[in-house]
Design an enzyme around this catalytic site. Structure first.
Site, short mmCIF file in Angstrom:
data_model
loop_
_atom_site.label_atom_id
_atom_site.label_comp_id
_atom_site.label_asym_id
_atom_site.label_seq_id
_atom_site.Cartn_x
_atom_site.Cartn_y
_atom_site.Cartn_z
N GLU A 244 0.60 -1.14 -0.14
CA GLU A 244 0.02 0.16 -0.24
C GLU A 244 0.96 1.36 0.15
O GLU A 244 1.92 1.23 0.48
CB GLU A 244 -0.86 -0.07 1.24
CG GLU A 244 -1.93 -1.15 1.24
CD GLU A 244 -2.64 -1.31 2.47
OE1 GLU A 244 -3.79 -1.69 2.27
OE2 GLU A 244 -2.22 -1.21 3.72
N CYS B 145 3.43 8.55 1.22
CA CYS B 145 4.15 7.47 2.18
C CYS B 145 4.29 6.26 1.16
O CYS B 145 3.11 5.45 0.83
CB CYS B 145 3.27 7.03 3.23
SG CYS B 145 3.93 6.06 4.47
N CYS C 67 6.76 -7.22 6.55
CA CYS C 67 7.99 -6.61 7.26
C CYS C 67 8.41 -7.67 8.11
O CYS C 67 7.63 -8.50 8.88
CB CYS C 67 7.49 -5.43 8.03
SG CYS C 67 9.04 -4.64 8.93
N CYS D 294 7.30 -5.83 15.13
CA CYS D 294 6.94 -4.80 16.12
C CYS D 294 5.41 -5.13 16.28
O CYS D 294 4.69 -5.21 15.66
CB CYS D 294 7.01 -3.55 15.71
SG CYS D 294 8.93 -3.10 15.12
N CYS E 231 2.29 -2.95 15.62
CA CYS E 231 2.06 -2.46 13.78
C CYS E 231 1.37 -3.55 13.01
O CYS E 231 1.98 -4.63 13.34
CB CYS E 231 3.52 -2.16 13.53
SG CYS E 231 3.67 -1.97 11.67
N CYS F 203 -0.15 5.66 9.99
CA CYS F 203 0.96 4.86 10.64
C CYS F 203 0.52 3.60 11.10
O CYS F 203 -0.20 3.48 12.27
CB CYS F 203 1.76 5.77 11.52
SG CYS F 203 2.75 7.13 11.05
N1 SAH Z 1 9.99 0.10 9.51
C1 SAH Z 1 10.05 1.57 9.28
C2 SAH Z 1 8.84 2.30 8.69
C3 SAH Z 1 7.73 1.69 8.83
S1 SAH Z 1 6.47 2.36 9.97
C4 SAH Z 1 10.02 1.90 10.95
O1 SAH Z 1 9.94 1.21 11.94
O2 SAH Z 1 10.61 3.12 11.00
C5 SAH Z 1 6.56 4.18 10.24
C6 SAH Z 1 6.38 4.56 11.81
O3 SAH Z 1 4.97 4.05 12.22
C7 SAH Z 1 7.33 3.80 12.54
O4 SAH Z 1 7.93 4.92 13.50
C8 SAH Z 1 6.46 3.01 13.27
O5 SAH Z 1 7.12 2.55 14.61
C9 SAH Z 1 5.31 3.69 13.48
N2 SAH Z 1 3.97 2.60 13.81
C10 SAH Z 1 3.89 1.38 13.30
N3 SAH Z 1 2.61 1.12 13.96
C11 SAH Z 1 2.11 1.99 14.46
C12 SAH Z 1 0.93 2.26 15.24
N4 SAH Z 1 -0.04 1.39 15.09
N5 SAH Z 1 0.41 3.43 15.61
C13 SAH Z 1 1.47 4.58 15.59
N6 SAH Z 1 2.64 4.52 15.00
C14 SAH Z 1 2.72 3.31 14.26
#
Ligand code: SAH
Length: 352
Positions: A90, A103, A110, A114, A117, A341
């Site tokens: 996406e 974005c 991935c 985490c 996410c 995000c």
């Molecule tokens: N893998 C990279 C980029 C992808 S996500 C990274 O981790 O930086 C971009 C941002 O969104 C990251 O800071 C990630 O931690 C954050 N993110 C992921 N899931 C989220 C959520 N459910 N709510 C808010 N931020 C989130």
């Protein structure tokens, strides 16, 4: 292989390999990168035989839109793409008064796992290619230019690697894409490196590599906790690259590029949003040119976690301000279309 995978010299070589003169590569580049025109039928300065040859060899179809969702009066558009092998990714287009930000995804899925996410939950399917990444930007610009997208811009001005995937785990393809984005037209799209953000969980060796690419990209570090004990659970790769090493690499990036590093911190209610953690974060960052981006957690399906209480969020901000750390709270653009995000999941959505 796609035109956007190749630099100028490689494009000429490829065209010569087809039995055509090298300057055909430059013509094609002017159409594709300069005019964002990916339809060979409209390239009238080439004969139709040459167009067909080139399209066949260098312009395979990479991204098929499966679904497009808009909100914010059309200023936020999420596109679900199908890749040639059926993988889904996406991208999210966001129009603001002064810029248009896309974005982009750098991997299908991935591998960083985490727990907060949505992308991390399904694991990694595969790395995306340079051209698949670039094509998202070209497609975004076409929407801005030809769709009824609000605002006066005619193309994407900013790119953030904050879609699906960990960009630094797909370093070669991502750097190739960044070169295509910043190389001047017609070699590339001619974007400013300063308008491109690479966001990472903190892959230390790759952050150091990025520091020496000679490009003033913006680097964002997804920190989410000031202590290793908690960060080990929120960003599991922390067990390999702990906070002190990640920040050392970030400061090297700051020194080498002269750019202020962004620290991403998703505020999760009752998990990482205590005032003492804000104070500890302030101590970690003190003396550096940084900017903290607080992201109210976007809840994902099946997770018990949610965004912080507004009072706790305010206290967190205030503690950072007392420590003289510049801080802002990110808006949650695209939340209703699962485009904010951490919400990008690309699950079987084409059948809905
Ligand atoms: N893998 C990279 C980029 C992808 S996500 C990274 O981790 O930086 C971009 C941002 O969104 C990251 O800071 C990630 O931690 C954050 N993110 C992921 N899931 C989220 C959520 N459910 N709510 C808010 N931020 C989130």
């Amino acid at each position: 292989m796609h035109l956007a995978d190749l630099d100028v010299a490689q494009r000429r070589e490829a065209v010569v390999g087809l039995g055509l003169p090298a300057f055909r590569a430059d013509q094609v580049s002017r159409h594709w990168f300069g005019r964002l025109d990916a339809d060979p039928d409209s390239w009238t300065d080439l004969t139709s035989t040459d167009r067909d040859l080139i399209a066949e060899a260098l312009l395979p179809h990479l991204l098929t839109p499966m679904r497009e969702l808009a909100c914010d009066d059309g200023a936020t558009i999420k596109t679900l793409w199908r890749l040639h092998d059926g993988s889904r990714v996406e991208s999210v287009l966001m129009g603001y008064r002064d810029r248009v930000t896309l974005c982009v995804s750098s991997q299908a899925g991935c591998g960083m796992n985490c727990p907060f996410c949505a992308t991390g939950q399904a694991g990694l399917t595969r790395n995306m290619s340079t051209a698949e990444i670039v094509e998202q930007v070209v497609a975004g610009s076409r929407i801005v230019r030809h769709g009824d997208f609000p605002g006066r811009r005619d193309r994407v001005s900013n790119v953030v690697f904050m879609g699906m995937g960990e960009p630094l785990a797909n370093y070669r393809a991502v750097m190739g894409a960044i070169r295509r984005l910043v190389d001047p037209v017609p070699a590339g799209l001619g974007m400013s490196a300063r308008a491109i953000t690479v966001s990472t969980v903190g892959l230390v060796p790759r952050i150091r590599d990025l520091a020496h690419e000679g490009l003033p990209l913006r680097l964002a570090i997804s920190l989410h906790a000031p202590d290793d004990e908690l960060r080990d659970t929120l960003v599991p790769i922390n067990t390999r690259y702990p906070i002190s090493e990640v920040l050392d690499a970030a400061w090297e990036y700051e020194r080498e590029t002269g750019r202020r590093v962004s620290i991403e911190y998703a505020l999760i209610r009752g998990i990482n949003d205590q005032e003492w953690r804000a104070e500890r974060l302030g101590l970690l960052l003190r003396g550096h040119r940084v900017h903290v981006n607080l992201i109210p957690l976007n809840p994902t399906p099946g997770s018990a976690w949610t965004a912080s209480d507004p009072r706790d969020e305010r206290a967190f901000v205030a503690a950072l301000e007392r420590a003289r750390v510049p801080v802002t709270v990110r808006d949650t653009r695209g939340r209703e279309i699962d485009g904010a995000c951490g919400q990008l999941a690309a699950e079987d959505s084409d059948v809905r």
